[in-house]
Design an enzyme around this catalytic site. Structure first.
Site, PDB file in Angstrom:
ATOM      1  N   LEU A  43       4.368  11.135  36.958  1.00 41.49           N
ATOM      2  CA  LEU A  43       5.600  10.351  36.899  1.00 41.49           C
ATOM      3  C   LEU A  43       6.773  11.306  37.062  1.00 41.49           C
ATOM      4  O   LEU A  43       6.901  12.275  36.325  1.00 41.49           O
ATOM      5  CB  LEU A  43       5.701   9.620  35.558  1.00 41.49           C
ATOM      6  CG  LEU A  43       4.507   8.725  35.196  1.00 41.49           C
ATOM      7  CD1 LEU A  43       4.681   8.165  33.790  1.00 41.49           C
ATOM      8  CD2 LEU A  43       4.328   7.622  36.207  1.00 41.49           C
ATOM      9  N   GLU A  44       7.607  11.027  38.022  1.00 44.98           N
ATOM     10  CA  GLU A  44       8.728  11.913  38.324  1.00 44.98           C
ATOM     11  C   GLU A  44       9.977  11.489  37.568  1.00 44.98           C
ATOM     12  O   GLU A  44      10.339  10.319  37.569  1.00 44.98           O
ATOM     13  CB  GLU A  44       9.018  11.906  39.827  1.00 44.98           C
ATOM     14  CG  GLU A  44       7.835  12.291  40.691  1.00 44.98           C
ATOM     15  CD  GLU A  44       7.386  13.730  40.529  1.00 44.98           C
ATOM     16  OE1 GLU A  44       8.088  14.533  39.873  1.00 44.98           O
ATOM     17  OE2 GLU A  44       6.322  14.066  41.075  1.00 44.98           O
TER      18      GLU A  44
END
Length: 135
Positions: A72-73
């Site tokens: 997850l960025e």
């Protein structure tokens, strides 16, 4: 995003197609697009899709040859793009969006999302990253 580089098939596209088959809860519209890994196409297509759908949430997914987990960025970068896209093009400015911010931070608390997904006990490892990379 679609295939690029050594990735003949973008695994994230396969995952998104599966999500499209499953759908989301009632009342939630899901619009799925495979976006070519082409700077100029992205610059035209993404704003057009935003205008067409007026989304409340957009999730861009990609693939990394280095990742061993679902990542997850926390932010996406606008500068430092030096790699060629599928059309063998790279912006001379090395920017995705001229005059745009250097970094766009997600308004979603990815740490909370990571903890919640991990707590579900699925056979999926989820991690957080602060560098979404560049093509």
């Amino acid at each position: 995003f679609g295939p690029f580089g050594e990735h003949a098939v973008n695994a994230s596209w396969i995952a998104v197609q599966e999500l499209e088959k499953l759908g989301l809860r009632d009342g939630v519209e899901l619009h799925v697009y495979e976006v070519p890994v082409e700077y100029q196409t992205v610059q035209r297509l993404i704003p057009a899709l935003w205008k067409k759908h007026s989304p409340q949430l957009v999730v861009h997914v990609g693939v990394s040859g280095m990742a061993t987990t679902v990542t997850l960025e926390k932010c996406g970068h606008n500068v430092g793009y030096k790699g060629l896209d599928n059309c063998r093009f790279c912006p001379g400015s090395q920017c995705c969006v001229e005059g745009g911010p250097e970094c766009i931070d997600s308004i979603i608390d990815m740490d909370v999302v990571c903890r919640r997904v991990s707590a579900l006990g699925l056979d999926v490892t989820v991690t957080i990253s602060k560098d979404a990379g560049r093509y």
